[in-house]
Scaffold this active site. Structure first.
Site, mmCIF file in Angstrom:
data_model
loop_
_atom_site.group_PDB
_atom_site.id
_atom_site.type_symbol
_atom_site.label_atom_id
_atom_site.label_comp_id
_atom_site.label_asym_id
_atom_site.label_seq_id
_atom_site.Cartn_x
_atom_site.Cartn_y
_atom_site.Cartn_z
ATOM 1 N N ASN A 18 -9.240 1.541 9.670
ATOM 2 C CA ASN A 18 -8.448 1.511 10.650
ATOM 3 C C ASN A 18 -9.004 2.297 12.014
ATOM 4 O O ASN A 18 -9.554 1.718 12.855
ATOM 5 C CB ASN A 18 -6.809 1.893 10.370
ATOM 6 N N THR A 19 -8.868 3.499 12.057
ATOM 7 C CA THR A 19 -9.128 4.153 13.128
ATOM 8 C C THR A 19 -10.771 3.975 13.533
ATOM 9 O O THR A 19 -11.013 3.890 14.775
ATOM 10 C CB THR A 19 -9.244 5.877 12.885
ATOM 11 N N GLY A 47 -8.090 9.221 9.252
ATOM 12 C CA GLY A 47 -8.386 9.473 10.708
ATOM 13 C C GLY A 47 -9.555 10.547 10.790
ATOM 14 O O GLY A 47 -9.693 10.605 11.956
ATOM 15 N N ALA A 88 -9.261 5.355 3.920
ATOM 16 C CA ALA A 88 -9.212 6.531 4.552
ATOM 17 C C ALA A 88 -10.381 7.475 4.587
ATOM 18 O O ALA A 88 -11.166 7.598 3.671
ATOM 19 C CB ALA A 88 -8.034 7.365 4.189
ATOM 20 N N GLY A 89 -10.894 7.589 5.914
ATOM 21 C CA GLY A 89 -11.829 8.746 6.214
ATOM 22 C C GLY A 89 -13.309 8.163 6.681
ATOM 23 O O GLY A 89 -13.972 8.747 6.883
ATOM 24 N N LYS A 111 0.910 -1.095 -0.092
ATOM 25 C CA LYS A 111 0.028 -0.068 0.086
ATOM 26 C C LYS A 111 1.006 1.188 0.058
ATOM 27 O O LYS A 111 1.705 1.432 1.048
ATOM 28 C CB LYS A 111 -0.697 0.161 1.274
#
Lengths: 65, 258
Positions: free
Chosen positions: B207-208, B158, B185-186, B97
């Site tokens: 992830n977050t 994040g 992301a996001g 990635k």
């Protein structure tokens, strides 16, 4: 000889990258190495000579997103 | 059913990051609840005394999920390319990635450096998953550089803001119908993930949203169910939006009571 490993100065007797890894206690660990900003693959570690002041990076698997 | 990524069909369209969990046990529980197709991992400096990386690697191997190493935190082409080489050796995979970060407040990709790094790595046999924006021209350049997958952001890493530019993401999907696309992301909540898959995206990377939830394992399960719903919804071919109301109950046969 003084070698900088992960930003910390070490006084070592090793003269190759492979010997440095053993001397610092990384033996058997799953790690990757770079010297002076360039990747050094496993087969080249024992052929890679250390020079005084060399900048060595030793990294390992870590959490990532 | 998921798209093929460099010839590999993942078991789930959920890609899960392994960072920021309160503990290794909670990470394990979250991965087991999410049942992701891959987990993302990274490389950081290892201390010979602590050997934190070795313990983490044991945990990942025990989970038995394929790994996608990242180049997170890299700001230059050289850094990203060197990190990718180190990751290929440590993780034993050509998948990477690719992140080349261009700006610290938004962590948005430096798309110029990204294209250059993608070309260098693709020529060297890497299977590149580029973290990019929804820009169509950049996407074209990445494909020309050798990428067979694109990973546009939904919103800044994040931020949890979801799909910031649905129009752009929809256009990207329409423009590249055969390229595996991943929203990376996001994403903040499971409905964002479902929405990405409803748009026809092939996977989402989270992830977050899981790691920072009050109960990561429960949130991981919620994401697993959301991606399943999103895939089914896409396959089922959603209705078209309308600007005006159309009655769903038949008007014909209604009693005249006025």
């Amino acid at each position: 000889m003084k070698i900088v490993v992960n930003d910390e100065v070490h006084e070592v007797s090793a003269t190759t990258l492979a010997a440095l890894i053993d001397e610092l206690g990384y033996g058997g660990a799953r790690i990757a190495t770079a010297m002076n900003g360039s990747f050094v693959p496993v087969p080249l570690r024992d052929k890679t000579a250390l020079n005084d002041g060399a900048q060595v990076e030793i990294v390992a698997p870590m959490q990532g997103g | 059913m998921t798209a093929h990524f460099y010839g590999v069909e993942l078991s789930s369209p959920l890609m899960l990051g392994t960072a920021q969990y309160p503990s290794p046990d909670i990470l394990r529980d979250a991965v087991q609840a999410a049942q992701p197709g891959v987990v993302t991992v990274s490389l950081r400096r290892e201390s010979a005394g602590e050997r934190a990386g070795q313990a983490f690697w044991s945990l990942i191997r025990e989970l038995g999920v394929p790994v996608l190493p990242n180049t997170a935190g890299c700001h230059t082409v050289k850094e990203a390319v060197t990190t990718a080489h180190m990751a290929r050796e440590v993780f034993g995979t050509e998948w990477v990635k690719l992140e080349v970060i261009g700006e610290l407040d938004t962590l948005q990709p430096d798309v110029f450096g990204l294209v250059e790094a993608a070309r260098i790595l693709s020529e060297d046999g890497f299977k590149v998953f580029p973290y990019t924006t929804e820009d169509l021209v950049v996407a074209e350049r990445l494909l020309a550089a050798g990428c067979d997958v694109l990973m546009p952001w939904g919103a800044p890493i994040g931020s949890g803001k979801g799909l910031n530019n649905i129009f752009g993401l929809r256009a990207l999907r329409a423009h590249f119908p055969d390229v595996p696309l991943v929203v990376d992301a996001g994403i903040g909540v499971p409905s964002h993930a479902a929405q990405a898959l409803e748009l026809g995206y092939d996977a989402v990377l989270i992830n977050t949203a899981v790691a920072k939830a009050g109960d990561p394992a429960v949130m991981a399960r919620a994401f697993r169910l959301a991606v399943e719903a999103g895939v089914l919804a896409c396959v089922a071919d959603p209705m078209e939006e309308r600007d005006m109301a159309v009655p769903s109950t038949p008007v014909a046969g209604k009693a005249m009571l006025a």
